[in-house]
Design an enzyme around this catalytic site. Structure first.
Site, mmCIF file in Angstrom:
data_model
loop_
_atom_site.group_PDB
_atom_site.id
_atom_site.type_symbol
_atom_site.label_atom_id
_atom_site.label_comp_id
_atom_site.label_asym_id
_atom_site.label_seq_id
_atom_site.Cartn_x
_atom_site.Cartn_y
_atom_site.Cartn_z
ATOM 1 N N GLN A 1 0.796 -1.240 -0.013
ATOM 2 C CA GLN A 1 -0.153 0.117 0.030
ATOM 3 C C GLN A 1 0.784 1.105 0.216
ATOM 4 O O GLN A 1 1.941 1.333 0.541
ATOM 5 C CB GLN A 1 -1.014 -0.002 1.297
HETATM 6 N N1 LIG Z 1 -7.819 -14.293 -9.896
HETATM 7 C C1 LIG Z 1 -6.685 -14.160 -9.045
HETATM 8 N N2 LIG Z 1 -6.809 -13.620 -7.905
HETATM 9 C C2 LIG Z 1 -5.388 -13.388 -7.240
HETATM 10 C C3 LIG Z 1 -4.254 -14.103 -8.019
HETATM 11 N N3 LIG Z 1 -3.147 -13.582 -7.062
HETATM 12 C C4 LIG Z 1 -3.906 -12.855 -6.091
HETATM 13 N N4 LIG Z 1 -5.265 -12.792 -6.149
HETATM 14 C C5 LIG Z 1 -6.352 -12.002 -5.324
HETATM 15 O O1 LIG Z 1 -5.796 -10.805 -5.187
HETATM 16 C C6 LIG Z 1 -5.978 -10.237 -4.183
HETATM 17 C C7 LIG Z 1 -4.946 -9.702 -3.368
HETATM 18 O O2 LIG Z 1 -3.833 -10.584 -3.105
HETATM 19 P P1 LIG Z 1 -2.694 -10.256 -2.112
HETATM 20 O O3 LIG Z 1 -1.781 -11.570 -2.236
HETATM 21 O O4 LIG Z 1 -3.085 -9.937 -0.737
HETATM 22 O O5 LIG Z 1 -1.689 -9.381 -2.675
HETATM 23 P P2 LIG Z 1 -0.565 -8.519 -2.085
HETATM 24 O O6 LIG Z 1 0.288 -8.045 -3.085
HETATM 25 O O7 LIG Z 1 -0.024 -9.343 -0.992
HETATM 26 O O8 LIG Z 1 -1.387 -7.107 -1.362
HETATM 27 P P3 LIG Z 1 -0.642 -6.422 0.023
HETATM 28 O O9 LIG Z 1 -0.259 -7.055 0.886
HETATM 29 O O10 LIG Z 1 -1.769 -5.203 -0.021
HETATM 30 O O11 LIG Z 1 0.656 -5.582 -0.763
HETATM 31 C C8 LIG Z 1 -6.630 -11.432 -3.142
HETATM 32 O O12 LIG Z 1 -8.089 -11.497 -3.064
HETATM 33 C C9 LIG Z 1 -6.200 -12.612 -3.948
HETATM 34 O O13 LIG Z 1 -6.917 -13.751 -3.645
HETATM 35 C C10 LIG Z 1 -4.358 -14.750 -9.144
HETATM 36 O O14 LIG Z 1 -3.401 -14.943 -9.525
HETATM 37 N N5 LIG Z 1 -5.673 -14.950 -9.638
#
Ligand SMILES: Nc1nc2c(ncn2[C@@H]2O[C@H](COP(=O)(O)OP(=O)(O)OP(=O)(O)O)[C@@H](O)[C@H]2O)c(=O)[nH]1
Ligand SMILES: [Mg+2]
Length: 203
Positions: free
Chosen positions: A70
């Site tokens: 974020q």
């Molecule tokens: N369809 C789909 N959704 C995904 C994929 N990877 C992650 N998501 C979704 O995207 C959203 C964010 O995923 P996170 O893993 O929390 O993302 P992050 O990069 O760690 O985000 P921050 O911790 O805020 O930096 C979640 O709802 C996941 O289920 C993917 O390959 N396909």
């Protein structure tokens, strides 16, 4: 014995690598790591600080730091740069609106002196979703061809299906191992891999 040789020998004994997972919020960093670690990926919530995971791949222990993306958290990324062997930059391939922001954040990161020697893997995540940007669109959106300072590769993947994750990790482990433990591999080679037709670009 030179200093570099001593460092290589010590690293070779421990066979450890330090990876940093970064990217904009919602890109899928935490989900990718959970999938790689065979954990449940149903309830992943935004990372407000950081997570640490240890994975074993190809006989190496990977100490992976997953830091929240974020906007308010990005100034803290610099606290994690020290001794990083590879940066895994995760992109939400469906986030067309923020692809330029994503490129700017990446370019800012690559200017960091402490990341100067790090290998860069770009995961074009969420390729399972209809309407995701193609690898070429992401490459151009992020202006990857302008990156001459780091060895990089962009790979398609999906944290939900697992597609491309292990292949990407294999590439980055091999590159880091080549640099830290062997001296024979080419450095500063940039590769873009496309699932159907594989195009290799060497800069
Ligand atoms: N369809 C789909 N959704 C995904 C994929 N990877 C992650 N998501 C979704 O995207 C959203 C964010 O995923 P996170 O893993 O929390 O993302 P992050 O990069 O760690 O985000 P921050 O911790 O805020 O930096 C979640 O709802 C996941 O289920 C993917 O390959 N396909
Ligand atoms: Mg997260």
């Amino acid at each position: 014995m030179g200093l570099l040789t001593i460092i290589r020998k010590n690293k070779a004994k421990s066979k450890e690598m330090r990876f940093l997972f970064l990217g904009l919020d919602n890109a899928g960093k935490t989900t990718i790591l959970k999938k790689l670690n065979e954990e449940d990926i149903q309830d992943v919530s935004p990372t407000l600080g950081f997570n640490i995971k240890t994975l074993i791949r190809d006989g190496y222990t990977l100490n992976i730091w997953d830091v929240g993306g974020q906007k308010t958290l990005r100034p803290y990324w610099r606290n994690y740069f020290e001794s990083t062997d590879a940066v895994v930059w995760v992109v939400d391939s469906c986030d067309r609106m923020r692809i330029r922001d994503c490129g700017e954040e990446l370019r800012g990161l690559l200017k960091e002196e402490r990341l100067a020697g790090a290998t860069l893997l770009i995961f074009a995540n969420k390729q399972d979703l209809v309407g995701s940007l193609s690898l070429e669109e992401i490459r151009d959106g992020l202006d990857l061809h302008s990156i001459k300072s780091h060895q990089w590769s962009i790979r398609p993947c999906s944290a939900h299906t697992g597609m491309g994750l292990e292949e990407g990790m294999q590439w980055v482990v091999k590159q880091v191992a080549g640099r830290l433990y062997w001296s024979g591999l080419n450095s500063h080679r940039s590769i873009i891999e496309i699932p159907t037709t594989t195009e290799i670009i060497t800069t």
